[in-house]
Motif scaffolding. Sequence first.
Motif, PDB file in Angstrom:
ATOM      1  N   GLY A   1       0.924  -1.176  -0.158  1.00 46.67           N
ATOM      2  CA  GLY A   1       0.030  -0.006  -0.106  1.00 46.67           C
ATOM      3  C   GLY A   1       0.869   1.375   0.066  1.00 46.67           C
ATOM      4  O   GLY A   1       0.319   2.383   0.048  1.00 46.67           O
ATOM      5  N   THR A   2       2.068   1.282  -0.158  1.00 49.78           N
ATOM      6  CA  THR A   2       2.864   2.557   0.011  1.00 49.78           C
ATOM      7  C   THR A   2       3.350   2.723  -1.330  1.00 49.78           C
ATOM      8  O   THR A   2       3.951   3.715  -1.655  1.00 49.78           O
ATOM      9  CB  THR A   2       4.337   2.314   0.924  1.00 49.78           C
ATOM     10  N   SER A   3       3.392   1.974  -2.494  1.00 46.68           N
ATOM     11  CA  SER A   3       3.826   2.399  -3.838  1.00 46.68           C
ATOM     12  C   SER A   3       2.612   2.263  -4.768  1.00 46.68           C
ATOM     13  O   SER A   3       1.563   2.628  -4.406  1.00 46.68           O
ATOM     14  CB  SER A   3       4.575   1.305  -4.418  1.00 46.68           C
ATOM     15  N   ASP A   4       2.801   2.589  -5.923  1.00 45.90           N
ATOM     16  CA  ASP A   4       1.666   2.867  -7.036  1.00 45.90           C
ATOM     17  C   ASP A   4       0.912   1.813  -7.186  1.00 45.90           C
ATOM     18  O   ASP A   4       1.428   0.494  -7.586  1.00 45.90           O
ATOM     19  CB  ASP A   4       2.550   3.268  -8.387  1.00 45.90           C
ATOM     20  N   PRO A   5      -0.283   1.836  -6.833  1.00 45.22           N
ATOM     21  CA  PRO A   5      -1.058   0.439  -7.036  1.00 45.22           C
ATOM     22  C   PRO A   5      -1.429  -0.067  -8.208  1.00 45.22           C
ATOM     23  O   PRO A   5      -1.682  -1.129  -8.776  1.00 45.22           O
ATOM     24  CB  PRO A   5      -2.456   0.861  -6.246  1.00 45.22           C
ATOM     25  N   VAL A   6      -1.319   0.948  -9.522  1.00 45.62           N
ATOM     26  CA  VAL A   6      -1.635   0.531 -10.719  1.00 45.62           C
ATOM     27  C   VAL A   6      -0.241  -0.233 -11.344  1.00 45.62           C
ATOM     28  O   VAL A   6      -0.637  -1.249 -12.104  1.00 45.62           O
ATOM     29  CB  VAL A   6      -1.721   1.846 -11.502  1.00 45.62           C
ATOM     30  N   ASP A   7       0.786   0.178 -10.930  1.00 46.41           N
ATOM     31  CA  ASP A   7       1.882  -0.565 -11.388  1.00 46.41           C
ATOM     32  C   ASP A   7       1.904  -2.179 -10.821  1.00 46.41           C
ATOM     33  O   ASP A   7       2.068  -3.035 -11.467  1.00 46.41           O
ATOM     34  CB  ASP A   7       3.227   0.142 -10.921  1.00 46.41           C
ATOM     35  N   HIS A   8       1.467  -2.431  -9.732  1.00 42.90           N
ATOM     36  CA  HIS A   8       1.336  -3.543  -8.990  1.00 42.90           C
ATOM     37  C   HIS A   8       0.285  -4.265  -9.654  1.00 42.90           C
ATOM     38  O   HIS A   8       0.380  -5.639  -9.999  1.00 42.90           O
ATOM     39  CB  HIS A   8       1.257  -3.575  -7.589  1.00 42.90           C
TER      40      HIS A   8
END
Length: 292
Positions: free
Chosen positions: A19-26
């Motif tokens: 939840g700390t980085s870009d959710p779209v990339d994941h």
Amino acid sequence: MQELIPPNFKLSQFESYDGTSDPVDHLEAFRTMMLLHGAPDTILCRAFPSTLKGAARNWYSTLKSGTIFSFDQMSHQFVAHFVSSRCPRKGSEFLMNIRQREGESIRAYINRFNVAVLEVWNLDQSVAMAALKGGLQKNDLLFSLEKKYPRDFADLLARAEGYVRAEEAFKMKDEETARERQAGDSSKPAVGKRSREAQPRSRSPPGHKRAHTLPRVRRQRSLNHGVRRGSPPGRFCNYAPLNASKTQVPMEVREQLPRPERMRTHLGKRNLNKFCLYHHDHGHDMEECIQL
């Protein structure tokens, strides 16, 4: 679920999302990997929670049973919940502020520019070329780009690579020359001492006076010596025309070029807006280089 996923595919090897980085990339990385192995929509919904941890795992546990009917619906709720973690995309005008610093090499400038390109969303190649060229200092690469504009951004980078190699080669030559000059300066006193010690002494017996040379003979010898020592070397008046500019020719024959002599013009009298890649110094460009 395990029967529908190939045995060589392990979700444990997939990077977890907290939840700390870009959710779209994941989300896009997970979707691409699963579709590559032919997993259907139901398997995507069941396998996706195993890639979550921390706050993302807590969010999934709050979903009510019977409320998710497709992976697209889950993806939409997932991105909407963690939208604040998305990295803002930069516009093309961000590249216009990137300038080559004073003393920065062409390679370092291009590497810094390419890193910034990755942060721009939907970048147009013509904008990238104009921004890279506009940020260059006055050097031979800028002269070449102004003389013949590249076809696309890839062509620009390929042409820049040639100037990068030439710049690095000249820098290595300069460092080698400096080391040789420093080694020569350190050995000069010892060489001078040995030469003086090895100089033969006069064998004339004590009290014997050496024969004096006639003044006319001395003058003639000095004149002949002056002609031999002071006569300037001859120069050609006509040269074969080149089939390319003086900037491009050295790039093709740089391995065969002799080491340039040090520029003798005082630094205060040079044109600092011009840079010669052959001498690796300011004062003139390669089109005006007399030695070339």
